[in-house]
Design an enzyme around this catalytic site. Structure first.
Site, PDB file in Angstrom:
ATOM      1  N   HIS A   1      18.951  17.615  12.213  1.00 47.46           N
ATOM      2  CA  HIS A   1      18.013  16.561  11.643  1.00 47.46           C
ATOM      3  C   HIS A   1      18.680  15.993  10.449  1.00 47.46           C
ATOM      4  CE1 HIS A   1      14.621  17.879  13.937  1.00 47.46           C
ATOM      5  NE2 HIS A   1      15.069  19.064  14.004  1.00 47.46           N
TER       6      HIS A   1
ATOM      7  N   ARG B   1      17.550  12.930   8.796  1.00 52.22           N
ATOM      8  CA  ARG B   1      16.266  12.491   8.134  1.00 52.22           C
ATOM      9  C   ARG B   1      16.577  10.922   7.701  1.00 52.22           C
ATOM     10  NH1 ARG B   1      13.238  16.614   9.779  1.00 52.22           N
ATOM     11  NH2 ARG B   1      13.584  18.298   8.461  1.00 52.22           N
TER      12      ARG B   1
ATOM     13  N   ASN C   1      13.253  12.405  15.287  1.00 48.05           N
ATOM     14  CA  ASN C   1      11.947  12.567  14.429  1.00 48.05           C
ATOM     15  C   ASN C   1      12.398  11.994  12.923  1.00 48.05           C
ATOM     16  OD1 ASN C   1      13.431  14.879  13.573  1.00 48.05           O
ATOM     17  ND2 ASN C   1      11.578  16.076  13.265  1.00 48.05           N
TER      18      ASN C   1
ATOM     19  N   HIS D   1      11.641  20.465  22.970  1.00 44.08           N
ATOM     20  CA  HIS D   1      10.736  21.497  21.761  1.00 44.08           C
ATOM     21  C   HIS D   1       9.521  21.837  22.772  1.00 44.08           C
ATOM     22  CE1 HIS D   1       8.895  22.231  17.747  1.00 44.08           C
ATOM     23  NE2 HIS D   1       8.082  22.477  18.447  1.00 44.08           N
TER      24      HIS D   1
ATOM     25  N   HIS E   1      16.084  25.543  20.709  1.00 48.49           N
ATOM     26  CA  HIS E   1      15.888  26.435  19.966  1.00 48.49           C
ATOM     27  C   HIS E   1      15.070  27.729  20.583  1.00 48.49           C
ATOM     28  CE1 HIS E   1      12.181  23.936  19.108  1.00 48.49           C
ATOM     29  NE2 HIS E   1      13.031  23.442  18.399  1.00 48.49           N
TER      30      HIS E   1
ATOM     31  N   ASP F   1      19.616  23.680  14.092  1.00 48.53           N
ATOM     32  CA  ASP F   1      18.345  23.149  14.076  1.00 48.53           C
ATOM     33  C   ASP F   1      18.390  22.900  12.403  1.00 48.53           C
ATOM     34  OD1 ASP F   1      15.878  21.904  14.072  1.00 48.53           O
ATOM     35  OD2 ASP F   1      14.761  23.854  14.549  1.00 48.53           O
TER      36      ASP F   1
ATOM     37  N   GLY G   1      11.024  24.506   8.807  1.00 46.68           N
ATOM     38  CA  GLY G   1      12.535  24.129   9.079  1.00 46.68           C
ATOM     39  C   GLY G   1      13.390  24.980   7.952  1.00 46.68           C
TER      40      GLY G   1
HETATM   41  O1  DOR Z   1      11.262  24.055  11.922  1.00 49.50           O
HETATM   42  C1  DOR Z   1      11.462  22.772  12.490  1.00 49.50           C
HETATM   43  N1  DOR Z   1      11.780  21.782  11.760  1.00 49.50           N
HETATM   44  N2  DOR Z   1      11.324  22.679  13.791  1.00 49.50           N
HETATM   45  C2  DOR Z   1      10.998  21.570  14.181  1.00 49.50           C
HETATM   46  O2  DOR Z   1      10.922  21.394  15.471  1.00 49.50           O
HETATM   47  C3  DOR Z   1      11.416  20.301  13.600  1.00 49.50           C
HETATM   48  C4  DOR Z   1      12.390  20.444  12.229  1.00 49.50           C
HETATM   49  C5  DOR Z   1      12.213  19.439  11.121  1.00 49.50           C
HETATM   50  O3  DOR Z   1      12.302  18.513  11.503  1.00 49.50           O
HETATM   51  O4  DOR Z   1      12.027  19.643  10.121  1.00 49.50           O
HETATM   52 ZN    ZN Z   2      12.327  21.572  17.438  1.00 46.83          ZN
END
Ligand code: DOR
Ligand code: ZN
Length: 430
Positions: A63, A65, A95, A180, A232, A305, A324
């Site tokens: 991610h 961000r 996301n 997911h 995951h 992840d 996360g």
């Molecule tokens: O732990 C997680 N964090 N699982 C996810 O599916 C999304 C991710 C996040 O975007 O922080």
């Molecule tokens: Zn996920």
């Protein structure tokens, strides 16, 4: 210009042997010109001291961000963190805010990735518009713009009929669908695996929420011929379902994270948001099933992840912290230590799951060091002993439960297309 790496040892991904080897690189083409000993002189030589030459690592789940949450991470900080972890390519989840659900947004991330000049960015685009699970995105356009897969990571696609439609279109485009897996009707906003949830009196998020959706999507993948990639994997029933589906010839691949391999729900502390992750840390039985799955190839790849959050966000305890954990920067030493050094896994099994196999899964270049191939490589010093220290990390997120863990090994150098994108600058002796 030619660059040479001299004094390293090449890892054979088949038999795990390490052989003294030089690498000669064409930095203009970004390719490997020669591998062997006594190679011709180059314009520049980097001298190594027996470190291992590995194909550049590839992380299929990070991610970054950006756009929208650059206080947590940016494409620049996230790809530098990845480079410091030995990664030459990362597939980033959509996301963001706004989510990567249009070709233009995908192109924008590709551009920003190129400008950052660290690990190469391979965007994953949304399955549904705004990740709302209602309306499919333009898969062909997203693929054309550079998306290597589609996913609504962070939540599952709840409507099975819509998922079926998505798989039919994705199959026609040869585009992997990364899921997911979380059935919201079972998950009901749960926070922890049932054991820890009972202990701390919080709502449970059971393995069935994952496995039920995986079962549904495996059936749909079998029916449609699509490539399903399960993100995951955390639970024993999920591993068993994927093993069963592979035996039936379903086109399914799967990933496992370092935290689901090394931690169980027993590690969770109520007052510490750092243990909050989705899917949650599970039972010891689930954890061992993930080891077996990775060892026998049911689980194809290790993916981090990498999910950075700020210190303040994670200081809100289990109830309020976001889900996360970060992982990019230390996953190789961490798993090298726990799987190879402490449990005698073949080194090549781990490396295969972090380089060649991820390249195959999303159809990326690289994953193997060969003459004529891309000069994407990682130089790893397996003899170095250190501790995981979040303060030394390049990610904006320091949210890791592995802080302070002793590890063997460190990444010394990471090259993409023959250019040094990361160089360890601390002392050279252990
Ligand atoms: O732990 C997680 N964090 N699982 C996810 O599916 C999304 C991710 C996040 O975007 O922080
Ligand atoms: Zn996920």
């Amino acid at each position: 210009m030619k660059r040479k790496l001299s004094g390293g040892q090449l890892l054979d991904l088949i038999d795990g042997s390490l052989t003294p080897c030089e690498v000669l690189i064409d930095t203009v083409q970004g390719t490997v010109l020669a591998l062997g000993t006594d190679l011709p002189e180059a314009d520049e030589t980097i001298f190594l001291h027996g470190e291992w030459l590995l194909p550049g690592l590839i992380d299929l789940h990070v991610h970054l961000r950006e756009p929208g949450q650059t206080h947590k991470e940016t494409i620049a900080s996230g790809t530098l963190a990845a480079a410091a972890g030995g990664f030459t390519q990362v597939a980033c989840m959509p996301n963001t805010i706004p989510p990567l659900d249009t070709p233009q947004r995908v192109r924008d991330v590709v551009q920003r990735g190129k400008a950052a000049g660290a690990a190469q960015v391979r965007p994953i685009a949304c399955i549904t518009r705004d990740q709302q699970g209602q309306e499919l995105t333009d898969f062909a356009g997203l693929k054309e713009a550079g998306a290597v897969a589609i996913s609504d990571d962070g939540k599952g696609v709840q409507d099975g009929g819509l998922m079926r439609e998505a798989l039919v279109i994705a199959a026609s485009l040869n585009l992997p669908v990364a899921i997911h897996a979380e059935d919201a009707s079972i998950a009901r906003g749960g926070l922890m695996n049932p054991g820890a949830a009972a202990k701390f009196q919080v709502p449970p998020l059971s393995a069935s929420a994952e496995a039920a959706m995986v079962a549904r999507d495996l059936l749909l993948a079998e029916e449609t011929g699509a490539h399903l990639h399960v993100c995951h994997v955390s639970a024993e029933p999920t591993v068993a379902l994927i093993r069963f589906a592979k035996a039936r010839g379903v086109q399914v691949t799967a990933e496992v994270t370092p935290h689901h391999l090394l931690l169980s729900e027993e590690a969770v502390r109520l007052d510490d948001g750092v243990f909050k992750v989705n899917p949650p840390l599970r039972s010891e039985r689930d954890r061992m099933a993930c080891w077996e799955g990775l060892l026998d190839g049911t689980l194809d790849v290790v993916a981090t992840d990498h999910a950075p959050h700020t210190r303040d966000e994670k200081a809100q305890g289990i109830w309020k912290s976001p889900f996360g954990m970060v992982g990019s920067e230390f996953v190789l030493p961490l798993l090298y230590t726990h799987l190879v050094v402490l449990h005698q896994w073949p080194l090549q099994r781990l490396m295969h799951a972090m380089s060649l196999r991820p390249a195959q899964v999303f159809g990326l270049h690289g994953g193997v060091l060969r003459v004529g191939g891309p000069a994407d490589l990682t130089v790893f010093d397996g003899s170095f002993k250190t501790y995981i220290d979040p303060k030394k990390m390049h990610s904006k997120g320091q949210n890791t439960p592995f802080a302070g863990w002793p590890v063997n090994g460190r990444v010394r150098l990471t090259l993409v297309a023959g250019q040094v994108i990361y160089r360890e600058t601390e002392g050279t002796t252990s």
